[in-house]
Design a protein around this motif. Structure first.
Motif, PDB file in Angstrom:
ATOM      1  N   CYS A  61       0.805  -1.219   0.000  1.00 19.14           N
ATOM      2  CA  CYS A  61       0.000   0.000   0.000  1.00 19.14           C
ATOM      3  C   CYS A  61       0.840   1.271   0.000  1.00 19.14           C
ATOM      4  CB  CYS A  61      -0.952   0.008   1.194  1.00 19.14           C
ATOM      5  SG  CYS A  61      -0.154   0.172   2.821  1.00 19.14           S
ATOM      6  N   VAL A 106      -9.352   1.628   3.532  1.00 24.07           N
ATOM      7  CA  VAL A 106      -9.766   0.302   3.078  1.00 24.07           C
ATOM      8  C   VAL A 106     -10.450   0.396   1.723  1.00 24.07           C
ATOM      9  CG1 VAL A 106     -11.280  -1.656   3.581  1.00 24.07           C
ATOM     10  CG2 VAL A 106      -9.948  -0.615   5.416  1.00 24.07           C
ATOM     11  N   ALA A 107     -11.250   1.439   1.521  1.00 22.02           N
ATOM     12  CA  ALA A 107     -11.955   1.605   0.248  1.00 22.02           C
ATOM     13  C   ALA A 107     -10.976   1.769  -0.903  1.00 22.02           C
ATOM     14  CB  ALA A 107     -12.892   2.803   0.323  1.00 22.02           C
ATOM     15  N   THR A 110      -9.264  -1.579  -1.545  1.00 21.00           N
ATOM     16  CA  THR A 110     -10.196  -2.531  -2.164  1.00 21.00           C
ATOM     17  C   THR A 110     -10.368  -2.205  -3.642  1.00 21.00           C
ATOM     18  OG1 THR A 110     -11.358  -2.827  -0.061  1.00 21.00           O
ATOM     19  CG2 THR A 110     -12.519  -3.488  -2.076  1.00 21.00           C
ATOM     20  N   GLU A 111     -10.530  -0.925  -3.957  1.00 18.58           N
ATOM     21  CA  GLU A 111     -10.638  -0.511  -5.357  1.00 18.58           C
ATOM     22  C   GLU A 111      -9.378  -0.872  -6.129  1.00 18.58           C
ATOM     23  OE1 GLU A 111     -11.180   3.572  -8.044  1.00 18.58           O
ATOM     24  OE2 GLU A 111     -10.719   3.702  -5.898  1.00 18.58           O
ATOM     25  N   LEU A 113      -7.425  -3.356  -5.825  1.00 14.40           N
ATOM     26  CA  LEU A 113      -7.192  -4.767  -6.091  1.00 14.40           C
ATOM     27  C   LEU A 113      -7.495  -5.128  -7.541  1.00 14.40           C
ATOM     28  CD1 LEU A 113      -8.550  -6.486  -2.853  1.00 14.40           C
ATOM     29  CD2 LEU A 113      -6.162  -6.186  -3.543  1.00 14.40           C
ATOM     30  N   ARG A 114      -8.611  -4.631  -8.066  1.00 14.86           N
ATOM     31  CA  ARG A 114      -8.948  -5.023  -9.436  1.00 14.86           C
ATOM     32  C   ARG A 114      -8.016  -4.372 -10.443  1.00 14.86           C
ATOM     33  NH1 ARG A 114     -12.589  -7.869 -12.129  1.00 14.86           N
ATOM     34  NH2 ARG A 114     -12.929  -7.353 -14.309  1.00 14.86           N
ATOM     35  N   ASN A 145      -0.830  -5.554  -0.052  1.00 17.48           N
ATOM     36  CA  ASN A 145      -1.874  -5.367  -1.055  1.00 17.48           C
ATOM     37  C   ASN A 145      -1.465  -6.012  -2.377  1.00 17.48           C
ATOM     38  OD1 ASN A 145      -3.030  -3.244  -3.378  1.00 17.48           O
ATOM     39  ND2 ASN A 145      -4.515  -3.715  -1.771  1.00 17.48           N
ATOM     40  N   SER A 148      -2.195  -9.644  -2.086  1.00 20.07           N
ATOM     41  CA  SER A 148      -3.603  -9.926  -2.375  1.00 20.07           C
ATOM     42  C   SER A 148      -3.850  -9.939  -3.879  1.00 20.07           C
ATOM     43  CB  SER A 148      -4.492  -8.877  -1.696  1.00 20.07           C
ATOM     44  OG  SER A 148      -4.376  -8.948  -0.282  1.00 20.07           O
ATOM     45  N   TRP A 178      -3.670 -10.240   2.615  1.00 17.59           N
ATOM     46  CA  TRP A 178      -4.920 -10.475   3.319  1.00 17.59           C
ATOM     47  C   TRP A 178      -5.482 -11.782   2.795  1.00 17.59           C
ATOM     48  CZ3 TRP A 178     -10.273  -8.863   1.471  1.00 17.59           C
ATOM     49  CH2 TRP A 178     -11.236  -9.271   2.407  1.00 17.59           C
ATOM     50  N   THR A 181      -8.865 -12.461   0.793  1.00 20.36           N
ATOM     51  CA  THR A 181      -9.022 -11.824  -0.517  1.00 20.36           C
ATOM     52  C   THR A 181      -9.971 -12.583  -1.426  1.00 20.36           C
ATOM     53  OG1 THR A 181      -6.817 -10.833  -0.431  1.00 20.36           O
ATOM     54  CG2 THR A 181      -7.789 -11.101  -2.600  1.00 20.36           C
ATOM     55  N   THR A 204      -2.642  -8.082   8.610  1.00 14.22           N
ATOM     56  CA  THR A 204      -3.264  -9.153   7.819  1.00 14.22           C
ATOM     57  C   THR A 204      -2.916 -10.479   8.505  1.00 14.22           C
ATOM     58  OG1 THR A 204      -1.315  -9.196   6.356  1.00 14.22           O
ATOM     59  CG2 THR A 204      -3.203  -7.878   5.647  1.00 14.22           C
TER      60      THR A 204
END
Length: 288
Positions: A61, A106-107, A110-111, A113-114, A145, A148, A178, A181, A204
């Motif tokens: 991150c 976190v948002a 999470t975004e 990751l893709r 991250n 993941s 994490w 995932t 994690t």
């Protein structure tokens, strides 16, 4: 935040970074905030001729800040010296997230990751375009991250989802990811997965990792008893966003050797589709 992420620089040796052979720009398939993105990468190439296996490295991150970039450069130099082309990829800096701010959201993570998984497959396609890379032996390693992301890239159907016409990564290694995932401890994988994590990781935690089983491809887990999150970063143990992070020399050295052995093991095997086959965890190892 920046000061904490840069603590690792106080422990860095005089030889800050192993020499890289080239820097490259790779067009990202996934845009960001409505604009096109050019990923930045460092390429490390072994001496000699031939078609080499290759590895994509994905940061955590904090992006390439301070000790995080140095740790990746050290992994890259180690792999290069053992016969691998390495592409160390920065996906946050070109998107304006290279200051470590993503760590607190976190948002945002999470975004990420893709699009970062898409970046990994963009890097895979780039490496396959190089005439000195063995296109059938390309691997992926990620931290936190990025770990993941590595798990997502190993999941069944990932190559199809991310439009890798020639197939996905031969095998992937996830450093302290994490382990939730993929949404379950019962994994369905298309690439073998090695997870390297610490028993003292409270960012994690390894609990879900220990319970992994898989189908399609094997999963292997090593838990280092004295290690926390970011154990391969040359930073003194400290609290960052309330979580314990910092260097563990034994875990760092052992994890590098395990990563190398895992890539060699799966690079030597023929790619055999085993969809639906049940594969128990090859090893859950707790180490001091």
């Amino acid at each position: 935040m920046s000061a904490l992420l840069l603590l690792g620089t106080t422990l860095l040796p005089a030889r800050w970074a192993e020499a890289r052979d080239a820097t490259v720009r790779i067009a990202a398939t996934a845009p960001h905030s409505g604009r096109d993105v050019q990923l930045f990468g460092e390429v490390y190439r072994p001496a000699g001729e031939g078609r080499f296996p290759a590895v994509v490295l994905k940061h955590g991150c904090g992006g390439w800040m301070g000790g995080a970039r140095h740790a990746l450069q050290q992994h890259a130099a180690f792999l290069r010296d053992n016969g691998f082309v390495v592409l160390n990829l920065d996906g946050f800096g070109p998107r304006g997230l290279g200051d470590g701010s993503a760590c607190a959201s976190v948002a945002t993570l999470t975004e990420a990751l893709r699009y970062r998984t898409q970046d990994a497959f963009d890097a895979l396609r780039y490496l396959r375009s190089l005439d000195y890379v063995d296109s059938e032996q390309i691997f992926l390693m990620g931290q936190s991250n990025g770990g993941s992301v590595a798990m997502l890239a190993a999941a069944a159907g990932a190559a199809r989802t991310f439009r890798a016409a020639e197939g996905g990564f031969r095998a992937v290694v996830a450093f302290y990811p994490w382990c939730g995932t993929l949404g379950s401890t019962r994994l369905s994988l298309e690439a073998p997965l090695l997870v390297l994590t610490g028993a003292r990781d409270d960012w994690t935690p390894p609990d879900d990792c220990r319970r992994f089983t898989s189908s399609g491809a094997p999963v292997r887990v090593t838990v280092y008893g004295n290690a926390a999150h970011s154990f391969d970063l040359l930073s003194p143990p400290h609290r960052f966003l309330g979580k314990l992070v910092g260097y563990d020399a034994d875990a760092t050295q052992d994890s590098r050797q395990q990563m190398l052995a895992f890539f060699r093991e799966h690079g030597a095997r023929a790619r055999v589709a085993r969809a639906g086959a049940s594969n128990p965890i090859t090893r859950v190892s707790d180490r001091r």
